[in-house]
Design a protein around this motif. Structure first.
Motif, PDB file in Angstrom:
ATOM      1  N   PHE A  15      14.386  39.033  56.482  1.00  0.00           N
ATOM      2  CA  PHE A  15      13.265  38.412  55.462  1.00  0.00           C
ATOM      3  C   PHE A  15      14.161  37.726  54.391  1.00  0.00           C
ATOM      4  O   PHE A  15      13.989  36.622  53.701  1.00  0.00           O
ATOM      5  N   GLY A  16      15.240  38.346  53.742  1.00  0.00           N
ATOM      6  CA  GLY A  16      16.124  37.922  52.399  1.00  0.00           C
ATOM      7  C   GLY A  16      16.754  36.451  52.985  1.00  0.00           C
ATOM      8  O   GLY A  16      16.966  35.729  52.326  1.00  0.00           O
ATOM      9  N   CYS A  17      17.038  36.440  54.245  1.00  0.00           N
ATOM     10  CA  CYS A  17      17.602  35.219  54.658  1.00  0.00           C
ATOM     11  C   CYS A  17      16.933  33.812  54.563  1.00  0.00           C
ATOM     12  O   CYS A  17      17.410  32.836  54.785  1.00  0.00           O
ATOM     13  N   CYS A  18      15.722  33.903  54.465  1.00  0.00           N
ATOM     14  CA  CYS A  18      14.845  32.955  54.323  1.00  0.00           C
ATOM     15  C   CYS A  18      14.640  32.235  52.721  1.00  0.00           C
ATOM     16  O   CYS A  18      14.196  32.906  52.038  1.00  0.00           O
ATOM     17  N   GLN A  19      15.508  31.372  52.620  1.00  0.00           N
ATOM     18  CA  GLN A  19      16.100  30.819  51.401  1.00  0.00           C
ATOM     19  C   GLN A  19      14.938  29.794  51.003  1.00  0.00           C
ATOM     20  O   GLN A  19      14.758  28.837  51.176  1.00  0.00           O
ATOM     21  N   THR A  20      13.823  30.271  49.883  1.00  0.00           N
ATOM     22  CA  THR A  20      12.773  29.410  49.521  1.00  0.00           C
ATOM     23  C   THR A  20      13.311  28.291  48.732  1.00  0.00           C
ATOM     24  O   THR A  20      12.827  27.102  49.020  1.00  0.00           O
ATOM     25  N   GLY A  21      14.130  28.583  47.961  1.00  0.00           N
ATOM     26  CA  GLY A  21      14.754  27.334  47.075  1.00  0.00           C
ATOM     27  C   GLY A  21      15.495  26.259  48.185  1.00  0.00           C
ATOM     28  O   GLY A  21      15.382  25.180  47.894  1.00  0.00           O
ATOM     29  N   TYR A  22      16.066  26.611  49.238  1.00  0.00           N
ATOM     30  CA  TYR A  22      16.713  25.552  50.154  1.00  0.00           C
ATOM     31  C   TYR A  22      15.598  24.894  50.751  1.00  0.00           C
ATOM     32  O   TYR A  22      15.824  23.727  50.695  1.00  0.00           O
ATOM     33  N   PHE A  23      14.365  25.342  51.227  1.00  0.00           N
ATOM     34  CA  PHE A  23      13.433  24.783  52.054  1.00  0.00           C
ATOM     35  C   PHE A  23      12.628  24.008  50.908  1.00  0.00           C
ATOM     36  O   PHE A  23      12.367  22.601  51.148  1.00  0.00           O
ATOM     37  N   VAL A  24      12.724  24.363  49.657  1.00  0.00           N
ATOM     38  CA  VAL A  24      11.938  23.522  48.583  1.00  0.00           C
ATOM     39  C   VAL A  24      12.755  22.273  48.358  1.00  0.00           C
ATOM     40  O   VAL A  24      12.479  21.061  48.155  1.00  0.00           O
ATOM     41  N   GLY A  25      13.996  22.623  48.432  1.00  0.00           N
ATOM     42  CA  GLY A  25      15.036  21.303  47.976  1.00  0.00           C
ATOM     43  C   GLY A  25      14.977  20.401  49.326  1.00  0.00           C
ATOM     44  O   GLY A  25      14.995  19.096  48.650  1.00  0.00           O
ATOM     45  N   LYS A  26      15.048  20.960  50.409  1.00  0.00           N
ATOM     46  CA  LYS A  26      15.012  20.036  51.548  1.00  0.00           C
ATOM     47  C   LYS A  26      13.605  19.148  51.415  1.00  0.00           C
ATOM     48  O   LYS A  26      13.508  18.138  52.089  1.00  0.00           O
ATOM     49  N   LEU A  27      12.248  19.686  51.295  1.00  0.00           N
ATOM     50  CA  LEU A  27      11.317  18.991  50.898  1.00  0.00           C
ATOM     51  C   LEU A  27      11.369  17.690  49.961  1.00  0.00           C
ATOM     52  O   LEU A  27      10.916  16.971  49.956  1.00  0.00           O
ATOM     53  N   ASN A  28      12.315  17.923  49.109  1.00  0.00           N
ATOM     54  CA  ASN A  28      12.499  16.850  48.259  1.00  0.00           C
ATOM     55  C   ASN A  28      13.929  16.119  48.406  1.00  0.00           C
ATOM     56  O   ASN A  28      14.701  15.328  47.555  1.00  0.00           O
ATOM     57  N   VAL A  97      17.454  41.931  49.175  1.00  0.00           N
ATOM     58  CA  VAL A  97      18.232  41.364  48.019  1.00  0.00           C
ATOM     59  C   VAL A  97      19.711  40.905  48.887  1.00  0.00           C
ATOM     60  O   VAL A  97      20.053  39.858  48.559  1.00  0.00           O
ATOM     61  N   LEU A  98      20.245  41.785  49.724  1.00  0.00           N
ATOM     62  CA  LEU A  98      21.305  41.278  50.358  1.00  0.00           C
ATOM     63  C   LEU A  98      21.235  40.002  51.038  1.00  0.00           C
ATOM     64  O   LEU A  98      22.333  39.078  51.260  1.00  0.00           O
ATOM     65  N   GLY A  99      20.149  39.839  51.823  1.00  0.00           N
ATOM     66  CA  GLY A  99      19.969  38.553  52.712  1.00  0.00           C
ATOM     67  C   GLY A  99      19.826  37.349  51.788  1.00  0.00           C
ATOM     68  O   GLY A  99      20.099  36.419  52.147  1.00  0.00           O
ATOM     69  N   HIS A 100      19.008  37.680  50.680  1.00  0.00           N
ATOM     70  CA  HIS A 100      18.747  36.696  49.861  1.00  0.00           C
ATOM     71  C   HIS A 100      20.344  36.015  49.254  1.00  0.00           C
ATOM     72  O   HIS A 100      20.291  34.905  48.930  1.00  0.00           O
ATOM     73  N   ASN A 101      21.033  36.950  48.519  1.00  0.00           N
ATOM     74  CA  ASN A 101      22.306  36.624  48.068  1.00  0.00           C
ATOM     75  C   ASN A 101      23.298  36.336  49.174  1.00  0.00           C
ATOM     76  O   ASN A 101      24.058  35.284  48.615  1.00  0.00           O
ATOM     77  N   PHE A 102      23.405  36.720  50.233  1.00  0.00           N
ATOM     78  CA  PHE A 102      24.182  36.265  51.269  1.00  0.00           C
ATOM     79  C   PHE A 102      23.663  36.321  52.569  1.00  0.00           C
ATOM     80  O   PHE A 102      23.950  36.845  53.620  1.00  0.00           O
ATOM     81  N   PRO A 103      22.754  34.873  52.668  1.00  0.00           N
ATOM     82  CA  PRO A 103      22.126  34.945  54.000  1.00  0.00           C
ATOM     83  C   PRO A 103      23.339  34.359  55.094  1.00  0.00           C
ATOM     84  O   PRO A 103      23.798  33.417  54.748  1.00  0.00           O
ATOM     85  N   ILE A 104      23.446  34.938  56.080  1.00  0.00           N
ATOM     86  CA  ILE A 104      24.368  34.584  57.350  1.00  0.00           C
ATOM     87  C   ILE A 104      24.086  33.381  57.725  1.00  0.00           C
ATOM     88  O   ILE A 104      25.095  32.504  58.247  1.00  0.00           O
TER      89      ILE A 104
END
Length: 206
Positions: A15-28, A97-104
């Motif tokens: 779950f943590g690896c799903c980076q919301t900010g990254y996807f929001v950035g890509k939409l922009n 939290v680990l997945g969010h901070n360090f997404p493989i």
């Protein structure tokens, strides 16, 4: 018991690896990690893309923690014995939290885990999340440093756990792990705070 702890943390990490900010950035049409502080969390999204993008990022990152704890509570916890239930849920959430901070899937370059930590604690016990939020808002409003508010919030976690659950060594140990992880992720911010060149809330970055 160990098996279910590992399963919970692995689910959380996914779950943590799903980076919301990254996807929001890509939409922009940008990679948010190429701007500002270089991470994909709420604060950097706010500074680079504004309030609406930051709100979506915050909600997405927090919900990752909520979903992990709900899965751990209703699917895994009934099969677990020999560990404090609160500690078990927090460990599963720590995987997020680990997945969010360090997404493989993003070469281990993620965020700092504050919104996700808030989501985890909200799902475990909303009372704790409300106190965390109060600490964060009070410190951030007084200082205008989001990083300082975040650091103070996570530093309070072990004390909040002690207040609600008493002296439970495993629970307190997990709370300390959350705090140490978040403080480590903010080490660059701490350096800038010490030297007086940390960005303040509302300050735009390129």
């Amino acid at each position: 018991m160990i098996k279910y702890v590992v399963i919970g943390m692995v689910i959380g990490y996914i779950f943590g690896c799903c980076q919301t900010g990254y996807f929001v950035g890509k939409l922009n049409r940008i990679d948010i990690r190429d701007y500002g502080s270089g991470n994909s969390g709420t604060t950097n999204t706010l500074r680079v893309l504004g309030k609406k993008a930051a709100l979506f990022t915050f909600l997405g990152d927090a919900l990752k923690g909520v979903f992990t704890v709900l899965i751990a509570r209703f699917w895994l916890l009934p099969h677990v014995s020999g560990i404090n239930p609160v500690a078990f849920l927090l460990l599963a959430g720590f995987g997020t939290v680990l997945g969010h901070n360090f997404p493989i899937i993003m070469k281990f370059k993620g965020g700092k885990g504050i919104a996700t930590t808030g989501g985890v604690f909200f799902a475990v016990d909303p009372r704790m999340a409300l106190i965390c939020l109060a600490v964060f808002i009070a410190v951030t409003a007084a200082s205008r440093y989001v990083s300082l508010g975040s650091i103070c919030m996570v530093t309070a976690l072990p004390f909040i756990l002690y207040f609600f659950y008493g002296y439970q060594p495993v629970v307190l140990a997990v709370g300390i792990i959350y705090a140490v992880m978040a403080i480590w992720q903010h080490r660059a911010n701490i350096g800038r705070l010490i030297h007086g060149n940390e960005n303040k809330l509302g300050q735009k970055v390129k």
